[in-house]
Design a protein around this motif. Structure first.
Motif, mmCIF file in Angstrom:
data_model
loop_
_atom_site.group_PDB
_atom_site.id
_atom_site.type_symbol
_atom_site.label_atom_id
_atom_site.label_comp_id
_atom_site.label_asym_id
_atom_site.label_seq_id
_atom_site.Cartn_x
_atom_site.Cartn_y
_atom_site.Cartn_z
ATOM 1 N N UNK A 155 0.785 -1.235 0.000
ATOM 2 C CA UNK A 155 0.000 0.000 0.000
ATOM 3 C C UNK A 155 0.820 1.291 0.000
ATOM 4 N N UNK A 156 1.985 1.300 0.612
ATOM 5 C CA UNK A 156 2.790 2.525 0.620
ATOM 6 C C UNK A 156 3.346 2.824 -0.769
ATOM 7 N N UNK A 157 3.844 1.802 -1.451
ATOM 8 C CA UNK A 157 4.309 1.998 -2.828
ATOM 9 C C UNK A 157 3.147 2.416 -3.722
ATOM 10 N N UNK A 193 11.287 2.048 -14.391
ATOM 11 C CA UNK A 193 10.518 2.688 -15.463
ATOM 12 C C UNK A 193 10.183 4.128 -15.091
ATOM 13 N N UNK A 194 9.779 4.332 -13.846
ATOM 14 C CA UNK A 194 9.427 5.678 -13.385
ATOM 15 C C UNK A 194 10.631 6.614 -13.442
ATOM 16 N N UNK A 195 11.795 6.129 -13.054
ATOM 17 C CA UNK A 195 13.004 6.958 -13.128
ATOM 18 C C UNK A 195 13.318 7.315 -14.574
ATOM 19 N N UNK A 196 13.239 6.347 -15.476
ATOM 20 C CA UNK A 196 13.474 6.634 -16.894
ATOM 21 C C UNK A 196 12.468 7.651 -17.415
ATOM 22 N N UNK A 198 14.181 18.276 -11.336
ATOM 23 C CA UNK A 198 15.402 17.952 -10.589
ATOM 24 C C UNK A 198 15.019 17.181 -9.332
ATOM 25 N N UNK A 199 13.996 17.657 -8.640
ATOM 26 C CA UNK A 199 13.542 16.993 -7.421
ATOM 27 C C UNK A 199 12.971 15.603 -7.718
ATOM 28 N N UNK A 200 12.213 15.489 -8.799
ATOM 29 C CA UNK A 200 11.599 14.201 -9.139
ATOM 30 C C UNK A 200 12.646 13.152 -9.508
ATOM 31 N N UNK A 201 13.647 13.542 -10.283
ATOM 32 C CA UNK A 201 14.698 12.591 -10.656
ATOM 33 C C UNK A 201 15.463 12.157 -9.405
ATOM 34 N N UNK A 202 15.787 13.100 -8.530
ATOM 35 C CA UNK A 202 16.506 12.758 -7.307
ATOM 36 C C UNK A 202 15.669 11.824 -6.425
ATOM 37 N N UNK A 203 14.394 12.131 -6.272
ATOM 38 C CA UNK A 203 13.510 11.325 -5.438
ATOM 39 C C UNK A 203 13.352 9.911 -5.998
ATOM 40 N N UNK A 212 14.402 6.284 -4.467
ATOM 41 C CA UNK A 212 13.437 5.197 -4.312
ATOM 42 C C UNK A 212 13.928 3.934 -5.008
ATOM 43 N N UNK A 213 14.510 4.079 -6.183
ATOM 44 C CA UNK A 213 15.037 2.909 -6.882
ATOM 45 C C UNK A 213 16.133 2.236 -6.050
ATOM 46 N N UNK A 214 17.015 3.017 -5.453
ATOM 47 C CA UNK A 214 18.074 2.448 -4.607
ATOM 48 C C UNK A 214 17.474 1.693 -3.422
ATOM 49 N N UNK A 215 16.443 2.261 -2.805
ATOM 50 C CA UNK A 215 15.802 1.611 -1.660
ATOM 51 C C UNK A 215 15.108 0.317 -2.090
#
Length: 175
Positions: free
Chosen positions: A35-37, A87-90, A126-131, A135-138
């Protein structure tokens, strides 16, 4: 219609497509009982929808025609829980490139008001790519126990809002 206005109308479609993709990602995580994702990506979907409507409002304010293009169906199947975030990061990197292209076009055409309007989007990207990179790393670290990712998002989500201070107005109002 000037090329800049045409490009903004095209960007409306990209923003709505991003919103649809985030809904598909959220539904994937919802089906996996994460649910959090899911909530994170549902919020992202609303944010992308709001971005599209900011552009609509800008075009209306600039007395330019608004053309809302159709969008392709989003990807709905993923091989594992990491793929949707990748996919979201790309997608965020692609949208950043699109916004940079719009800024360059505005500058070339002398659309100074349009260029200024887009500066908020540059900061947002910039903020979205960093975020999304975080998230991908986590998610990659937590691939064997996604409940740890859920805990991380539960802690990180405190106080999130759909739009930050200084955001351009949204046609019809932000959600």
């Amino acid at each position: 219609m000037p090329a800049f206005a045409d490009a903004l109308n095209e960007q409306i479609g990209y923003e709505f497509a991003a919103s649809q993709q985030y809904i598909a990602v959220a539904a994937y995580y919802d089906a996996e009982t994460l649910p959090q994702l899911a909530a994170h990506f549902y919020r992202q979907a609303v944010e992308e929808r709001n971005h599209a409507l900011m552009i609509v409002q800008y075009l209306l304010d600039a007395d330019e025609p608004v053309v809302v293009p159709g969008v392709a169906a989003p990807q709905i199947e993923f091989p594992d829980a990491i793929a949707p975030v990748a996919l979201a990061l790309a997608q965020e990197k692609r949208v950043t490139d699109q916004i940079v292209g719009l800024v360059k076009l505005a500058r070339e055409e002398g659309e100074l008001v349009g260029e200024q309007f887009l500066h908020w989007f540059l900061q947002e990207q910039r903020e979205e790519v960093a975020s999304m990179t975080d998230l991908l790393a986590v998610v990659e670290r937590g691939r064997d126990n996604l409940l740890l990712v859920e805990d991380y998002l539960g802690r990180a989500a405190g106080g999130e809002t759909a739009l930050g201070a200084g955001a351009p107005p949204t046609a019809g109002g932000a959600l």
